[in-house]
Design an enzyme around this catalytic site. Structure first.
Site, PDB file in Angstrom:
ATOM      1  N   ASP A 138       0.871  -1.168   0.000  1.00 32.44           N
ATOM      2  CA  ASP A 138       0.000   0.000   0.000  1.00 32.44           C
ATOM      3  C   ASP A 138       0.911   1.222   0.000  1.00 32.44           C
ATOM      4  O   ASP A 138       2.080   1.142   0.352  1.00 32.44           O
ATOM      5  CB  ASP A 138      -0.896  -0.035   1.243  1.00 32.44           C
ATOM      6  CG  ASP A 138      -1.715   1.225   1.377  1.00 32.44           C
ATOM      7  OD1 ASP A 138      -2.366   1.616   0.384  1.00 32.44           O
ATOM      8  OD2 ASP A 138      -1.706   1.822   2.470  1.00 32.44           O
ATOM      9  N   ASP A 161      -0.014   5.185   0.787  1.00 39.64           N
ATOM     10  CA  ASP A 161      -0.158   6.229   1.815  1.00 39.64           C
ATOM     11  C   ASP A 161      -0.235   5.598   3.201  1.00 39.64           C
ATOM     12  O   ASP A 161      -1.035   4.705   3.450  1.00 39.64           O
ATOM     13  CB  ASP A 161      -1.405   7.056   1.538  1.00 39.64           C
ATOM     14  CG  ASP A 161      -1.422   7.617   0.117  1.00 39.64           C
ATOM     15  OD1 ASP A 161      -0.412   8.239  -0.266  1.00 39.64           O
ATOM     16  OD2 ASP A 161      -2.413   7.405  -0.590  1.00 39.64           O
TER      17      ASP A 161
HETATM   18 MG   LIG Z   1      -2.782   3.375   3.332  1.00 38.45          MG
END
Ligand SMILES: [Mg+2]
Ligand SMILES: [Zn+2]
Length: 212
Positions: free
Chosen positions: A14, A16
């Site tokens: 992932d 952010d």
């Molecule tokens: Mg995230």
């Protein structure tokens, strides 16, 4: 079928809250993904952690929901600029991302073409499955690392081992599946990955970060 046909281990990251910080936007007071290259701040441990994964032989992928154009908070051009800045920062450090998959949709969006139905948004495993079809990856030796419940469910549904990291600036939400492991940061997640896969480095992860 030979060993090579099984493919390489990979890390599905992932973005952010894992690689880069969420940004506090003055207008709303809320923590959001970066909306401009100048807002892209990698965590201090991101590049050393990714170098350790690279050196251990993992393919690296980014799998990320980016709904802020669909929410009318930013533009697709701005999201593309942030992505280009991220790839450039990583490339300058010698880190190649094999491929990035973004979902630009949001189920509540009123922007034509970016609302429901969308097959790709995590927790759907759609983006991971697509990457697995396009690259020689050994799913059973691979991992998903994310900060939110949707990341964990995406990875679990794709048959990956999962690690949930803690980002103080995001709301993790719940997952149906329990993560295989929890870690404070990507650095700690990498330490766990290398240990679980029998590739443990000599140096504890905490020392990489200057933690006594
Ligand atoms: Mg995230
Ligand atoms: Zn989508």
């Amino acid at each position: 079928m030979g060993i090579a046909a099984l493919g390489r281990p990979a890390i599905f990251l992932d973005r952010d809250g894992v690689l880069n910080e969420h940004v506090r936007h003055a207008a709303t007071g809320a923590y959001e993904p970066p909306h401009a290259p100048a807002e892209l701040r990698l965590f201090g441990w991101t590049i050393p952690a990714l170098l350790r994964l690279r050196d251990a032989g993992y393919l690296l992928f980014i799998v990320s929901n980016q709904p802020d154009h669909a929410k009318r908070k930013t533009t697709l051009a701005a999201l593309a600029a942030v992505h280009a800045a991220l790839e450039a920062r990583l490339a300058a450090a010698g880190i190649a991302i094999a491929e990035t998959a973004y979902c630009y949709c949001h189920p509540d969006s009123d922007v034509a073409g970016y609302g429901a139905p969308c097959p790709c948004r995590k927790p759907s495993p759609w983006m991971v499955e697509r990457l697995l079809r396009r690259h020689p990856v050994d799913r059973g030796r691979s991992w998903m690392v994310g900060d939110r419940g949707g990341d964990i469910d995406c990875g679990a549904r794709a048959g990956l081992r999962t690690i949930q990291v803690r980002d103080p600036c995001s709301i993790p939400g719940d997952s149906v599946a329990a993560p295989s492991f929890r870690a404070e940061t990507l650095a700690d997640a990498v330490h766990r990955i290398l240990a679980e896969d029998g590739l443990a480095a000599d140096v504890p992860a905490a020392r990489d970060r200057g933690v006594a």
